[in-house]
Design a protein around this motif. Structure first.
Motif, short mmCIF file in Angstrom:
data_model
loop_
_atom_site.label_atom_id
_atom_site.label_comp_id
_atom_site.label_asym_id
_atom_site.label_seq_id
_atom_site.Cartn_x
_atom_site.Cartn_y
_atom_site.Cartn_z
N SER A 252 4.23 -5.23 -1.71
CA SER A 252 3.74 -6.23 -2.52
C SER A 252 4.20 -7.44 -2.50
O SER A 252 3.61 -8.64 -2.47
N LEU B 264 -5.37 1.00 3.01
CA LEU B 264 -4.80 2.32 3.51
C LEU B 264 -3.71 1.37 3.98
O LEU B 264 -4.03 1.14 5.34
N LEU B 265 -2.21 1.90 3.17
CA LEU B 265 -1.51 1.75 4.43
C LEU B 265 -1.31 2.48 5.99
O LEU B 265 -0.96 1.78 7.05
O1 PNS Z 1 6.27 -2.69 -3.33
P1 PNS Z 1 5.25 -1.95 -3.54
O2 PNS Z 1 4.69 -2.61 -4.90
O3 PNS Z 1 6.45 -1.32 -4.10
O4 PNS Z 1 4.42 -1.22 -2.69
C1 PNS Z 1 4.37 -0.33 -2.62
C2 PNS Z 1 2.72 -0.14 -2.08
C3 PNS Z 1 1.19 -1.44 -1.32
C4 PNS Z 1 3.99 -0.32 -0.10
C5 PNS Z 1 1.93 1.27 -1.84
O5 PNS Z 1 1.43 1.04 -2.39
C6 PNS Z 1 1.33 1.23 -1.09
O6 PNS Z 1 1.27 1.63 0.05
N1 PNS Z 1 -0.28 0.74 -0.86
C7 PNS Z 1 -1.74 1.06 0.15
C8 PNS Z 1 -2.72 2.21 -0.21
C9 PNS Z 1 -2.63 3.27 0.40
O7 PNS Z 1 -2.53 3.32 1.45
N2 PNS Z 1 -2.47 4.25 -0.51
C10 PNS Z 1 -2.31 5.70 -0.05
C11 PNS Z 1 -1.37 6.36 0.92
S1 PNS Z 1 0.37 6.05 -0.51
#
Ligand code: PNS
Length: 160
Positions: A9, A73-74
């Motif tokens: 984030s 999604l990441l």
């Molecule tokens: O700095 P943070 O808040 O710990 O980051 C968390 C983050 C953004 C890396 C995590 O929430 C994320 O990967 N979000 C993407 C959404 C996603 O892909 N979710 C499902 C797979 S785990």
């Protein structure tokens, strides 16, 4: 050519984040610092500000760039930027417990691996949320974030 993705984030980027990004840049040819955000949620800093802070602190690293992604999604972000690995820092056991299911889920979805780097122990207590809380209540966060971020936090966080 190996391109790693450092997601988060980054609201705001801390010294702990910068340590991990810098070390990632010594291991991989390119590092994409991905600012993931939800436009429906208001953060402390606008996404453009978060990117600017990261860029300022990594401007001496030619292989590092920062980019923002909304509601994705990441694993899709990784595909989009051509990253072959997700890289994250671990401050300790709590981080590990939080990160492990995400690493397994991401590998389940596309096979992408997550690599963990041990965080700098001198920064184990540093997180964006704690820095904001300490700053809001009048504590000194010098060294935990850049001086510019510290000054921006002091200027904008409502004080009791
Ligand atoms: O700095 P943070 O808040 O710990 O980051 C968390 C983050 C953004 C890396 C995590 O929430 C994320 O990967 N979000 C993407 C959404 C996603 O892909 N979710 C499902 C797979 S785990």
């Amino acid at each position: 050519m190996q391109r790693a993705l450092c997601p988060g984030s980054y609201d705001p980027v801390t010294a702990g984040h910068v340590d991990i990004i810098r070390r990632a840049a010594t291991i991989y040819d390119e590092v994409v610092v991905a600012v993931l955000h939800n436009p429906a949620k208001q953060g402390t800093f606008a996404v453009e500000e978060r990117l600017a802070f990261i860029e300022e602190e990594t401007s001496d690293l030619p292989g590092v760039r920062a980019e923002a992604f909304a509601n994705q999604l990441l694993v899709d972000v990784c595909t989009q930027v051509g990253a072959t690995v997700i890289l994250k820092g671990l401050r300790g056991g709590t981080d590990f417990a939080y990160e492990m299911p995400m690493a397994l889920m991401n590998r389940h979805l596309t096979g992408i691996e997550t690599v963990f780097l041990p965080g700098d122990p001198t920064l184990e207590h540093v997180s964006s949320s704690l820095v904001k809380e300490v700053c809001r209540l009048g504590g000194d966060v010098t060294g935990m974030v850049s001086d510019r971020v510290r000054d921006e936090l002091i200027a904008r966080l409502p004080r009791p």
